[in-house]
Design a protein around this motif. Structure first.
Motif, short mmCIF file in Angstrom:
data_model
loop_
_atom_site.label_atom_id
_atom_site.label_comp_id
_atom_site.label_asym_id
_atom_site.label_seq_id
_atom_site.Cartn_x
_atom_site.Cartn_y
_atom_site.Cartn_z
N MET A 177 0.85 -1.20 0.00
CA MET A 177 0.00 0.00 0.00
C MET A 177 0.88 1.25 0.00
SD MET A 177 -3.50 0.88 1.06
CE MET A 177 -3.85 -0.67 1.87
N LYS A 178 0.50 2.22 -0.83
CA LYS A 178 1.27 3.47 -0.90
C LYS A 178 0.83 4.41 0.23
CE LYS A 178 2.33 7.35 -3.98
NZ LYS A 178 1.86 8.05 -5.19
N ILE A 179 1.81 4.86 1.03
CA ILE A 179 1.50 5.79 2.10
C ILE A 179 2.31 7.07 1.89
CG2 ILE A 179 1.33 6.13 4.60
CD1 ILE A 179 1.05 3.24 4.98
N VAL A 180 1.64 8.22 1.99
CA VAL A 180 2.36 9.50 1.79
C VAL A 180 2.26 10.34 3.06
CG1 VAL A 180 2.05 9.51 -0.72
CG2 VAL A 180 0.33 10.60 0.71
N TYR A 181 3.31 11.16 3.27
CA TYR A 181 3.40 11.96 4.50
C TYR A 181 3.65 13.43 4.14
CZ TYR A 181 4.31 7.25 6.27
OH TYR A 181 4.23 5.92 6.55
N PHE A 182 3.10 14.32 4.95
CA PHE A 182 3.30 15.75 4.72
C PHE A 182 3.74 16.49 5.98
CE2 PHE A 182 0.43 14.34 1.41
CZ PHE A 182 1.03 14.87 0.29
N ALA A 183 4.36 17.67 5.74
CA ALA A 183 4.74 18.61 6.79
C ALA A 183 5.62 17.93 7.84
CB ALA A 183 3.50 19.27 7.39
N TRP A 184 5.32 18.11 9.14
CA TRP A 184 6.27 17.55 10.12
C TRP A 184 6.26 16.02 10.18
CZ3 TRP A 184 3.37 15.06 13.67
CH2 TRP A 184 2.19 15.65 14.17
N LEU A 185 5.21 15.37 9.69
CA LEU A 185 5.25 13.90 9.60
C LEU A 185 6.32 13.47 8.60
CD1 LEU A 185 1.50 13.25 9.96
CD2 LEU A 185 3.19 11.64 10.88
N ARG A 186 6.32 14.16 7.46
CA ARG A 186 7.33 13.88 6.44
C ARG A 186 8.74 14.13 7.01
NH1 ARG A 186 9.67 17.52 3.99
NH2 ARG A 186 8.06 19.12 4.11
N GLU A 187 8.90 15.23 7.74
CA GLU A 187 10.21 15.56 8.30
C GLU A 187 10.66 14.55 9.35
OE1 GLU A 187 10.54 20.41 7.74
OE2 GLU A 187 9.93 19.59 9.69
N ARG A 188 9.74 14.17 10.25
CA ARG A 188 10.10 13.23 11.30
C ARG A 188 10.47 11.84 10.74
NH1 ARG A 188 5.91 14.61 16.33
NH2 ARG A 188 6.53 16.80 16.48
N LEU A 189 9.78 11.44 9.67
CA LEU A 189 10.04 10.13 9.06
C LEU A 189 11.14 10.22 8.01
CD1 LEU A 189 6.33 9.07 8.63
CD2 LEU A 189 7.99 8.04 10.21
N ASN A 190 11.46 11.48 7.63
CA ASN A 190 12.45 11.71 6.59
C ASN A 190 12.11 10.98 5.29
OD1 ASN A 190 14.67 13.06 5.64
ND2 ASN A 190 16.10 11.42 6.22
N LYS A 191 10.82 10.92 4.98
CA LYS A 191 10.41 10.37 3.67
C LYS A 191 9.07 10.96 3.26
CE LYS A 191 10.60 6.15 5.41
NZ LYS A 191 10.59 4.73 5.66
N THR A 192 8.89 11.14 1.96
CA THR A 192 7.63 11.70 1.46
C THR A 192 6.60 10.60 1.21
OG1 THR A 192 8.39 11.57 -0.81
CG2 THR A 192 8.80 13.65 0.34
N GLU A 193 7.10 9.39 0.88
CA GLU A 193 6.16 8.29 0.67
C GLU A 193 6.87 6.97 0.76
OE1 GLU A 193 5.30 9.50 -3.64
OE2 GLU A 193 5.46 7.31 -3.79
N GLU A 194 6.08 5.91 0.90
CA GLU A 194 6.65 4.57 0.92
C GLU A 194 5.59 3.55 0.52
OE1 GLU A 194 7.90 3.39 4.85
OE2 GLU A 194 6.32 4.58 5.78
N ASP A 195 6.07 2.38 0.11
CA ASP A 195 5.16 1.30 -0.27
C ASP A 195 5.34 0.20 0.75
OD1 ASP A 195 3.29 0.28 -2.24
OD2 ASP A 195 4.45 1.56 -3.63
N ILE A 196 4.31 -0.11 1.53
CA ILE A 196 4.49 -1.16 2.53
C ILE A 196 3.38 -2.20 2.50
CG2 ILE A 196 6.07 -0.53 4.41
CD1 ILE A 196 4.01 1.29 5.55
N GLU A 197 3.77 -3.41 2.91
CA GLU A 197 2.83 -4.52 3.11
C GLU A 197 2.19 -4.32 4.46
OE1 GLU A 197 2.11 -7.49 1.40
OE2 GLU A 197 3.28 -6.79 -0.35
#
Lengths: 152, 83, 152, 83
Positions: free
Chosen positions: B1-21
């Motif tokens: 499943m494609k998951i995308v992150y914005f603003a401080w979530l993106r910064e804390r995870l240091n990624k804009t998106e990922e594909d995970i099971e």
């Protein structure tokens, strides 16, 4: 109604050009309301050198369009336009521009306020400040969320 | 499943998106946030307070109880501050 | 606040110039609302070629200024501007322009609506239509008088 | 006393202003309208329905009961239609 209704752009917003385009909506326009949200030199008392605006591409356009459509169902609008800027924005520059045209002023005022209230609390944009004591994400304003209650 | 992150979530995870099971036992947005939180230090930091995190499924706002089955793209972000 | 607040003019209104002047009010302006009242091609279903606007010189300026001052007492405005045209005005041309600037949008929206509501029913201007079946003075709108109740 | 007229009042009277001696018995705006109405055919036409006529003393709105003593300029006009 002609032309694009919603635009998200990295470029400075030409509010004059946008206003002109909306009055061209036709001979029955009697009232034109426009709102410009402008980057202030301070954010919660702290001086800033710029704002940085991030958005969720696709969802942002879709959310704003949905609320413009809802405004058109509620009020007899002849035209509506929303332009939202993203990227780096300096104090004095326009962040968002909303214009509504109608035969009479009540509809134009109400629709512009409605669109702005929804845009503030449900369109996926996030502001970060630059140049303050620390670079920080701007926190959501509870007052903006409460502003929606009057449209329910 | 494609998951995308914005603003401080993106910064804390240091990624804009990922594909995970995602395990079949994870069925709602709320459960997905709890499960993500267990995936490591940066996730624990990002999802520390799920109450303040907003979510969208396929670019439409959803509540924590929303089912994730059939989603193409799930987004997590802080309360919005546009306009 | 600098510059003239109220102007009554025989010349076409340059809304772009007026908007620019008001944003120059300073670094704390976060919201700019502007309203343009535009001459429609029809008045109560009848096609017209123009409106002719008459006013009471002296009293018109005084009435509008008093309501702008009242708006400034009620809301934290950083700037306000009203331009009202008189004489012959053709469809598509601006009759009145109101702009309000504040740190936040609520004050700017509310003040602009307040000024317009008062202007409509208490500023001494009278409209006559040209080119309809007969040239006629426009009758006052009861709705406009009722619009004032919400500010009491 | 200087009296000024606007819009259809001006048209019906065919004058923008006039200077007239007002008898001492005429004390209010309402009484002045009644008295003006008796001054001839065009006045009778202009002040036919005093209820729809608005008045100002020295450029300030007043009600029909307002006293006219001390006024410099009295104005009569129809309901306003600006904006």
């Amino acid at each position: 109604m002609s032309g694009e209704t919603v635009t998200i752009t990295l470029e400075p917003i030409d509010t004059n050009k946008e206003s002109k385009a909306i009055t061209a909506a036709g001979g029955n326009v009697g009232a034109l309301v426009s709102f410009s949200g402008i980057c202030r030199a301070d954010e919660k008392g702290e001086e800033i050198s710029a704002l940085f605006l991030e958005h969720y591409p696709g969802m942002a356009e879709q959310e704003i369009s949905a609320h413009v459509e809802e405004a058109k169902r509620r009020w007899p609008l002849l035209s509506a336009r929303v332009v939202h800027r993203v990227g780096r924005i300096e104090p004095g520059e326009t962040i968002v521009f909303v214009a509504t045209a109608s035969a009479h002023r009540e509809a134009a005022f109400q629709a512009a306020e409605f669109i702005m209230d929804y845009l503030k609390s449900s369109a996926p944009f996030w502001k970060r400040t630059e140049g303050g004591k620390r670079e920080a994400w701007v926190e959501a304003n509870e007052k903006d969320e409460r502003a929606l209650d009057r449209w329910k | 499943m494609k998951i995308v992150y914005f603003a401080w979530l993106r910064e804390r995870l240091n990624k804009t998106e990922e594909d995970i099971e995602i395990p079949a036992s994870v069925q709602t947005i709320g459960e997905l946030m709890q499960w993500l939180k267990s995936r490591g230090e940066e996730y624990e930091y990002a999802f520390d307070n799920p109450k303040v995190i907003r979510a969208a499924i396929d670019k439409t706002h959803v509540q924590p109880g929303a089912k994730i089955a059939g989603a193409n793209e799930i987004a997590f972000f802080p309360p919005m501050t546009g306009g």
